[in-house]
Design a protein around this motif. Structure first.
Motif, PDB file in Angstrom:
ATOM      1  N   LYS A  17       0.747  -1.248   0.183  1.00 35.29           N
ATOM      2  CA  LYS A  17       0.038   0.164   0.001  1.00 35.29           C
ATOM      3  C   LYS A  17       1.033   1.126  -0.112  1.00 35.29           C
ATOM      4  CE  LYS A  17      -3.747   2.602   0.637  1.00 35.29           C
ATOM      5  NZ  LYS A  17      -5.224   2.403  -0.248  1.00 35.29           N
ATOM      6  N   ILE A  18       0.684   2.249  -0.807  1.00 35.70           N
ATOM      7  CA  ILE A  18       1.606   3.401  -1.029  1.00 35.70           C
ATOM      8  C   ILE A  18       0.848   4.527  -0.362  1.00 35.70           C
ATOM      9  CG2 ILE A  18       2.550   4.938  -2.708  1.00 35.70           C
ATOM     10  CD1 ILE A  18       3.334   2.026  -3.100  1.00 35.70           C
ATOM     11  N   LEU A  19       1.484   5.180   0.616  1.00 31.58           N
ATOM     12  CA  LEU A  19       1.015   6.104   1.521  1.00 31.58           C
ATOM     13  C   LEU A  19       1.397   7.459   1.377  1.00 31.58           C
ATOM     14  CD1 LEU A  19       1.582   4.074   4.877  1.00 31.58           C
ATOM     15  CD2 LEU A  19      -0.715   4.168   3.492  1.00 31.58           C
ATOM     16  N   THR A  20       2.687   7.735   0.546  1.00 34.93           N
ATOM     17  CA  THR A  20       3.189   9.141   0.590  1.00 34.93           C
ATOM     18  C   THR A  20       3.665   9.053  -1.109  1.00 34.93           C
ATOM     19  OG1 THR A  20       5.446   8.636   1.104  1.00 34.93           O
ATOM     20  CG2 THR A  20       3.687   9.168   2.953  1.00 34.93           C
ATOM     21  N   GLU A  21       3.992  10.425  -1.536  1.00 27.81           N
ATOM     22  CA  GLU A  21       4.667  10.551  -2.670  1.00 27.81           C
ATOM     23  C   GLU A  21       6.185   9.584  -2.709  1.00 27.81           C
ATOM     24  OE1 GLU A  21       4.094  12.318  -5.320  1.00 27.81           O
ATOM     25  OE2 GLU A  21       2.180  12.735  -4.739  1.00 27.81           O
ATOM     26  N   GLU A  22       6.704   9.801  -1.574  1.00 24.24           N
ATOM     27  CA  GLU A  22       8.032   8.955  -1.520  1.00 24.24           C
ATOM     28  C   GLU A  22       7.470   7.322  -1.632  1.00 24.24           C
ATOM     29  OE1 GLU A  22      11.376   7.614   1.640  1.00 24.24           O
ATOM     30  OE2 GLU A  22      10.067   9.332   2.204  1.00 24.24           O
ATOM     31  N   GLY A  23       6.374   7.063  -1.262  1.00 26.31           N
ATOM     32  CA  GLY A  23       6.385   5.499  -1.567  1.00 26.31           C
ATOM     33  C   GLY A  23       5.944   5.202  -2.577  1.00 26.31           C
TER      34      GLY A  23
END
Length: 698
Positions: free
Chosen positions: A80-86
């Motif tokens: 699951k992607i939570l941030t732009e960095e992710g």
């Protein structure tokens, strides 16, 4: 570790097909209709990870299914992607090592990454399948003895990933039919893992260990697991390698926190959650290391045979004029160190040597070729020391910048390098001729303070390597500068490196060109001095003379202080003017792990123009850490009519500080780093309005 199927191995046919199907049924179904899991409403709506604010992503599910009889490992990842960095986790790179046996009757493992499938799911449930084609990157190639290898990556990017997306992908790692590779379950990594499942169905083939002269009959494992996690075994109705029922090994874990990343921490591989398996023909840990150590020692002795006439003559020539064992050994060490170390130049292919009619099978061959690997050069040194009448032993050690040795894990893959132990005048001394430019009777820091396996008069045993005192690893920084009426300074700076700091620079020079070395040296000094100072490397002395300190002379020019009317605030010590807090966190989970004990000595003299005088200097400070003292700091400033001089000494004599002692370490650092931020106050006849600028630590 890899175990090759012996020519004596036989398939146990009875019941094999049915049992294999039973073992892998659930795993192979993953590539059928239910290839991916259906996301839950909670997963789609998830925006953060409780307890881990700012987490870039979270692993929702991970699976690794190893099926030896099908020569494959099936992998599944849901993130699951939570941030732009992710979003960077959409760029997938699967690294692996592909090997081939040179001149043998089989082609090697020919490991491949296949059957890559994937998709992206947006938070609203929209599914975007991966339709691209992964591409293969080869990072490097080389060989060790008769094994050729290529470090490769399979690379692909999942489509249209945004914050809130779920990415998932599957792939298979496949091996040649003559290879069995025990799994290593690396459970803890950079991301929080909600749930993970691991399963291994070991081979039902008979494996044979030629060194033990017996079949492989058992499986061992070394686990580092969270509380409550347990490996479960399940019997399968087919004969296993032990002659009894075959078993599968199964592990499910939940809520695994990410690995802790702190400055100056021990190698992650030494303490993060993992399970490391081994096939073995031995009944105990002690029996394994005794038998394997004996076989390793025999190989070393065969290579380092001191009775070859060519070797004896070379030793006699090299040691001519030496009057003691110590003098002989120094001459032998210098000869070995003069040979080409292919670790730092280029690896010569076996095909190249065969074309030239050359084969490296003993130390004499290394001497004739005038080149060798780090291990070959070390074993040549051992052979020559023995030929000179000394007791010399090999020791197999890990590289502690990467991992530490764990005897409970039955694998020689833990070891990286060979060092030498020589009895000189009744005292054992340790040498590292395989580490190019390492001084005589010293070890590269990666090989110090580590446990390894060594030869002894009666066989092999575990041993611990020594390390240098802080006095051996010295950096000296001397500045002789002149300041003008505008507050700009210019002049010369000399950096002198001895021990490990010098070895680091010398080995960097071997791997790159002089322009790159000068560039890195310049950046090193620039990052110490106040911002915007011009730095130029003038000369580098003793770069190849490993027994002398490495000396670098710079010229510098630029602003060094902060003007305040008719006063100029100049950093107490320019070499630490951009210093930041080393240990800002109040709490520490891991031990503090330094590379080596060291001493840094600064001497800074700034000559002033006639328009300036020294108005105030900080008081002297002397600090220590521990009883007995393991670290110390001292700084003094003296002023004269037309100059001031700063002298600063920093000493740290330890390598590991346990978490229980972290508070004291942090206090020590906070105290001297606060002192380093103080300034010398200069008084001027006229206001300084140009040239000077604020130092970075203000």
């Amino acid at each position: 570790m890899q175990s090759k199927l012996s020519s004596r191995s036989t398939w146990r046919v009875a019941g094999l097909l049915a049992a294999t199907m039973a073992i892998v049924l659930s795993a192979t179904a993953a590539y059928g209709a239910d290839t991916f899991q259906k996301p839950t409403k909670e997963e789609l709506e998830m925006k953060s990870l409780p307890g881990f604010p700012g987490a870039a992503a979270v692993v929702l599910f991970r699976e690794e299914i190893t099926k030896d009889d099908l020569h494959e490992v099936l992998h599944y990842e849901r993130i699951k992607i939570l941030t732009e960095e992710g979003k960077n986790y959409a760029n997938v790179s699967i690294g692996f090592v592909r090997t081939s046996d040179i001149g043998a009757d089989y082609s090697g493992d020919q490991k491949t990454i296949e059957d890559v499938i994937g998709r992206t799911i947006h938070a609203d449930g929209t599914i975007i399948p991966f339709t691209g084609k992964p591409y293969l990157k080869t990072e490097s190639k080389g060989q060790t003895k008769d094994i050729g290898f290529a470090i490769q990556e399979k690379v692909f990017t999942l489509p249209d990933v945004e914050v809130g997306s779920i990415i998932e992908y599957r792939y298979a790692t496949r091996f040649a039919d003559n290879i069995v590779e025990e799994p290593q379950w690396i459970i803890q990594g950079d991301l929080y893992v909600r749930q993970a499942h691991y399963m291994w169905a070991p081979t039902t083939h008979e494996l044979y260990d030629p060194e033990a002269n017996s079949p492989v009959n058992s499986i061992t494992w070394f686990p580092i697991l969270p509380a409550g996690a347990k490996i479960e075994t399940h019997e399968v109705p087919v004969t296993g390698i032990s002659g009894g029922p075959s078993r599968t090994y199964d592990l499910t874990v939940k809520d695994i926190p990410p690995s802790v990343h702190e400055e100056f921490q021990p190698p992650t591989a030494s303490y993060s959650y993992r399970v490391l398996f081994n096939f073995t023909a031995y009944r105990s840990t002690a029996e394994y290391w005794q038998a394997k150590g004996k076989a390793w020692s025999k190989r070393v002795d065969q290579f380092a045979d001191p009775h070859k006439q060519e070797l004896i003559e070379a030793v006699q020539t090299a040691t001519a004029g030496a009057n003691s064992q110590e003098d002989k050994l120094k001459k032998i060490y210098a000869l070995v160190m003069s040979l080409e170390n292919t670790k730092f130049t280029r690896a010569h292919e076996s095909a190249e040597d065969r074309a030239e009619g050359r084969k490296v099978s003993t130390a004499v061959d290394v001497l004739a070729l005038k080149r060798g690997s780090s291990t070959q050069l070390t074993e040549l040194f051992i052979a020559m020391a023995r030929a000179a009448g000394m007791k010399a032993y090999a020791m197999y050690v890990p590289d502690r910048s990467k991992d530490l040795f764990t005897p409970q894990w039955l694998s020689f893959s833990q070891f990286d390098d060979v060092i030498a132990v020589v009895n000189v005048g009744g005292k054992e001394q340790f040498f590292d001729p395989g580490a190019r430019y390492c001084p005589y009777e010293h070890l590269a820091w990666q090989h110090t303070f580590v446990r390894g396996l060594r030869q002894t008069d009666s066989g092999t045993d575990f041993g611990v390597t020594p390390g240098d005192l802080y006095t051996a690893n010295k950096t000296s920084r001397v500045a002789n500068l002149v300041m003008d009426a505008h507050g700009e300074i210019s002049g010369g700076i000399d950096l002198t490196f001895a021990g490990s700091p010098a070895l680091n620079w010398r080995q960097l020079a071997l791997r790159s060109d002089m322009a790159a070395v000068k560039h890195d040296l310049r950046l090193t000094l620039e990052n110490m001095l106040p911002a915007n100072m011009e730095v130029k490397v003038d000369t580098i002395d003793n770069l190849a003379d490993y027994e002398l300190p490495l000396k670098v002379h710079f010229t510098v020019k630029g602003a060094a202080g902060t003007p305040t009317g008719k006063r100029l605030m100049v950093p107490l010590d320019l070499f630490v003017s951009r210093e930041r807090a080393t240990f800002p966190s109040e709490k520490r989970e891991q031990a503090v792990y330094f590379h080596f004990p060291l001493i840094i000595q600064d001497a800074l003299r700034i000559k002033l123009p006639k328009e300036m005088t020294v108005e105030a200097v900080p008081d002297q400070a002397a600090l220590g850490l521990g009883t007995p003292k393991m670290a110390g700091y001292n700084i003094t400033v003296t002023k004269e009519a037309d100059s001031f001089t700063t002298r600063r000494d920093y000493v740290f004599g330890s390598v590991v500080i346990l978490p229980a002692d972290y508070a004291g370490l942090r206090t020590f650092y906070s105290q001297f780093e606060s002192k380093d931020k103080e300034s010398v106050v200069l008084k001027t006849d006229v206001a300084v309005t140009a040239g000077a600028s604020a130092p970075a630590n203000q």
